[in-house]
Design a protein around this motif. Structure first.
Motif, mmCIF file in Angstrom:
data_model
loop_
_atom_site.group_PDB
_atom_site.id
_atom_site.type_symbol
_atom_site.label_atom_id
_atom_site.label_comp_id
_atom_site.label_asym_id
_atom_site.label_seq_id
_atom_site.Cartn_x
_atom_site.Cartn_y
_atom_site.Cartn_z
ATOM 1 N N VAL A 97 68.807 17.225 -7.974
ATOM 2 C CA VAL A 97 67.552 17.536 -7.277
ATOM 3 C C VAL A 97 67.769 18.834 -6.503
ATOM 4 C CG1 VAL A 97 65.901 16.783 -5.507
ATOM 5 C CG2 VAL A 97 66.867 15.121 -7.112
ATOM 6 N N LEU A 98 66.748 19.650 -6.440
ATOM 7 C CA LEU A 98 66.795 20.924 -5.740
ATOM 8 C C LEU A 98 65.766 20.918 -4.616
ATOM 9 C CD1 LEU A 98 67.663 23.967 -5.554
ATOM 10 C CD2 LEU A 98 65.863 24.437 -7.236
ATOM 11 N N ALA A 99 66.188 21.330 -3.428
ATOM 12 C CA ALA A 99 65.269 21.449 -2.294
ATOM 13 C C ALA A 99 65.578 22.747 -1.555
ATOM 14 C CB ALA A 99 65.406 20.256 -1.340
ATOM 15 N N ALA A 100 64.582 23.295 -0.906
ATOM 16 C CA ALA A 100 64.789 24.557 -0.189
ATOM 17 C C ALA A 100 63.734 24.728 0.891
ATOM 18 C CB ALA A 100 64.743 25.749 -1.158
ATOM 19 N N PHE A 101 64.093 25.488 1.912
ATOM 20 C CA PHE A 101 63.149 25.928 2.929
ATOM 21 C C PHE A 101 62.929 27.421 2.777
ATOM 22 C CE2 PHE A 101 64.614 21.983 4.806
ATOM 23 C CZ PHE A 101 63.439 21.457 5.315
ATOM 24 N N LEU A 102 61.679 27.820 2.954
ATOM 25 C CA LEU A 102 61.307 29.218 2.839
ATOM 26 C C LEU A 102 60.508 29.613 4.072
ATOM 27 C CD1 LEU A 102 60.486 27.565 -0.033
ATOM 28 C CD2 LEU A 102 60.467 29.905 -0.884
ATOM 29 N N ALA A 131 69.456 16.301 -1.692
ATOM 30 C CA ALA A 131 69.068 17.709 -1.621
ATOM 31 C C ALA A 131 68.295 18.059 -0.357
ATOM 32 C CB ALA A 131 68.231 18.060 -2.855
ATOM 33 N N GLU A 132 67.338 17.208 0.041
ATOM 34 C CA GLU A 132 66.504 17.534 1.196
ATOM 35 C C GLU A 132 67.328 17.617 2.475
ATOM 36 O OE1 GLU A 132 66.031 15.157 -1.045
ATOM 37 O OE2 GLU A 132 63.911 14.696 -1.387
ATOM 38 N N ILE A 133 68.285 16.695 2.618
ATOM 39 C CA ILE A 133 69.126 16.704 3.811
ATOM 40 C C ILE A 133 70.035 17.926 3.821
ATOM 41 C CG2 ILE A 133 71.124 15.546 4.853
ATOM 42 C CD1 ILE A 133 69.756 12.961 4.561
ATOM 43 N N ILE A 134 70.619 18.231 2.670
ATOM 44 C CA ILE A 134 71.503 19.397 2.599
ATOM 45 C C ILE A 134 70.734 20.665 2.916
ATOM 46 C CG2 ILE A 134 72.919 20.795 1.050
ATOM 47 C CD1 ILE A 134 74.229 18.178 1.897
ATOM 48 N N ALA A 135 69.538 20.826 2.356
ATOM 49 C CA ALA A 135 68.731 22.014 2.622
ATOM 50 C C ALA A 135 68.367 22.116 4.090
ATOM 51 C CB ALA A 135 67.464 21.988 1.765
ATOM 52 N N ARG A 136 68.064 20.979 4.703
ATOM 53 C CA ARG A 136 67.654 21.005 6.100
ATOM 54 C C ARG A 136 68.828 21.285 7.034
ATOM 55 N NH1 ARG A 136 67.503 18.141 10.344
ATOM 56 N NH2 ARG A 136 65.855 18.405 11.875
ATOM 57 N N ARG A 137 69.977 20.705 6.737
ATOM 58 C CA ARG A 137 71.136 21.002 7.580
ATOM 59 C C ARG A 137 71.562 22.464 7.428
ATOM 60 N NH1 ARG A 137 75.275 16.123 8.769
ATOM 61 N NH2 ARG A 137 73.719 14.566 9.334
ATOM 62 N N LYS A 182 60.469 34.210 1.505
ATOM 63 C CA LYS A 182 61.918 34.339 1.412
ATOM 64 C C LYS A 182 62.557 32.963 1.551
ATOM 65 C CE LYS A 182 62.430 39.063 3.190
ATOM 66 N NZ LYS A 182 63.073 39.910 4.220
ATOM 67 N N VAL A 183 63.495 32.651 0.670
ATOM 68 C CA VAL A 183 64.250 31.404 0.787
ATOM 69 C C VAL A 183 65.295 31.587 1.874
ATOM 70 C CG1 VAL A 183 65.687 29.723 -0.415
ATOM 71 C CG2 VAL A 183 63.919 30.967 -1.673
ATOM 72 N N ILE A 184 65.366 30.668 2.832
ATOM 73 C CA ILE A 184 66.355 30.796 3.911
ATOM 74 C C ILE A 184 67.407 29.691 3.873
ATOM 75 C CG2 ILE A 184 64.923 32.146 5.481
ATOM 76 C CD1 ILE A 184 64.206 29.566 6.931
ATOM 77 N N SER A 185 67.139 28.598 3.171
ATOM 78 C CA SER A 185 68.178 27.584 2.986
ATOM 79 C C SER A 185 67.888 26.815 1.709
ATOM 80 C CB SER A 185 68.268 26.631 4.177
ATOM 81 O OG SER A 185 67.178 25.732 4.203
ATOM 82 N N LEU A 186 68.957 26.283 1.125
ATOM 83 C CA LEU A 186 68.826 25.600 -0.172
ATOM 84 C C LEU A 186 69.861 24.498 -0.263
ATOM 85 C CD1 LEU A 186 68.376 27.254 -3.639
ATOM 86 C CD2 LEU A 186 70.374 25.799 -3.247
#
Length: 382
Positions: A42-47, A84-90, A56-60
């Motif tokens: 699963v892939l998650a990211a914050f932009l 994925a969501e937890i890793i992206a958020r941390r 711009k992607v700032i975490s993934l």
């Protein structure tokens, strides 16, 4: 001058632009930690988006695993949940720590930061009125966005999708509030998997997610099905939280559906023929790039002989996040820095957050929230 490619991308629907930005960045990362052969993840990211709507992607983060109960420790030195969501958020939390430090170091206008750039905003209020620290906030016109490559499984309890304080997340459900991003009841953990952002509330005002984009599935062929489910999960179950106290508020992000993601992120259609990748990639724009083995909660490549060595600890474990907080505290607050407190004590001292968290967990939709034992957060930084 804008190129033809840039013009074409700007004309895309917003969810497709978000998806393209995330998948493109993921494609530029090294092969290490990515699915191989029949594996999927699963892939998650914050932009972030600027006032001109530049994304711009700032975490993934990637991942589908968590540790078993026998690997839990009282030292905060493993990542319990590597979905994925937890890793992206941390990874986002670490990015924000870097941003705060950057603003502090510049002491002036920092055009490269997404945070307000007056350093005095987050120095302690030294008057005797007990107001505590003044905090940074996101610059006017900038917005935060979340992308997830698939719809979280199951109908989960939900609150508003916001960001920066205890926020659990997982493939098995999504729930969100001004403290919570999504939630995970993982049987092998025995409690809801909650991320650690309470400490940032000492330095930042709440940052809310403006939109959530979810990758489409072959099974849910109509994007309206995905969108309706997300709206139900995120909007319709937050009524008990409508009276959250300032500075927290109920936030209802926009929901977008992205095209079907690349094959390595497709699960439901291929469950009988694929395996889930055991690794989690974590990346952020401030220079973080690690690969975690989800079943151990430590860095990839950890040998049996050195399994408990500090060198195997991920930058995303609670111990390292506490160290980042204390380092920022010393640099920004000087003689008023926090000393001699455990991780749990520091979280509880953030009174506004602590009260909002109690209100959240006492509400009708979340009163059955499973909490981890207190002694799992009683550790202190070395």
């Amino acid at each position: 001058m804008e190129t033809s490619g840039e013009r074409a991308r700007s004309a895309l629907p917003f969810g497709e632009k978000v998806s393209e930005a995330v998948v493109s960045l993921y494609g530029c990362l090294p092969k290490k930690g990515k699915p191989q052969g029949r594996e999927v993840t699963v892939l998650a990211a914050f932009l972030i988006s600027s006032p001109s709507q530049e994304l711009k992607v700032i975490s993934l983060g990637t991942g589908t695993k968590c540790i078993g109960r026998n690997r839990r420790t009282l030292k905060g030195d493993v990542v319990n949940d590597s979905h994925a969501e937890i890793i992206a958020r941390r990874a986002l939390l670490r990015y924000l720590y870097s941003e705060i430090q950057h603003v502090y170091n510049t002491h002036a206008h920092s055009n490269g930061s997404v945070l307000c750039d007056d350093v005095e905003n987050f120095m302690f209020h030294l008057e005797s009125d007990g107001l505590g620290p003044k905090r940074l906030k996101m610059k006017h016109g900038w917005q935060l966005h979340l992308y997830i490559s698939q719809l979280p499984c199951g109908a989960s309890p939900s609150s508003e999708l916001a960001l920066l304080h205890d926020s659990p997340a997982k493939q098995g459900g999504m729930m969100c509030s001004s403290m919570q991003l999504s939630y995970s009841k993982e049987e092998s953990l025995g409690y809801m998997s909650v991320n650690d952002g309470a400490l940032l509330s000492y330095f930042l005002e709440p940052i809310y997610i403006s939109s959530v984009t979810v990758g489409q599935s072959h099974i849910a062929s109509k994007s309206s099905i995905i969108k309706d489910e997300m709206i139900r999960v995120m909007h319709e179950r937050i009524l008990p939280l409508s009276k959250l106290m300032d500075p927290f508020q109920v936030n209802k992000p926009l929901v977008f559906v992205a095209p079907i993601p690349p094959e390595e992120f497709q699960h439901s259609e291929t469950a009988l023929t694929t395996l889930t990748c055991g690794y989690s990639i974590c990346w952020n724009k401030s220079g973080l790039h690690e690969v975690i083995l989800g079943t151990t909660g430590r860095k990839q490549g950890t040998s049996a002989k050195g399994a408990m060595s500090p060198s195997t600890e991920s930058s995303l474990c609670k111990k390292r996040l506490l160290e980042s907080f204390l380092s920022l505290s010393r640099n920004c607050l000087g003689e008023h820095a926090f000393v001699g407190n455990s991780y749990r004590e520091l979280k509880d001292k953030s009174q506004e957050y602590h009260l909002a968290s109690k209100t959240f967990k006492a509400s009708s939709n979340f009163k059955n929230w499973f909490l981890k034992p207190q002694d799992f957060e009683a550790f202190m930084a070395l």
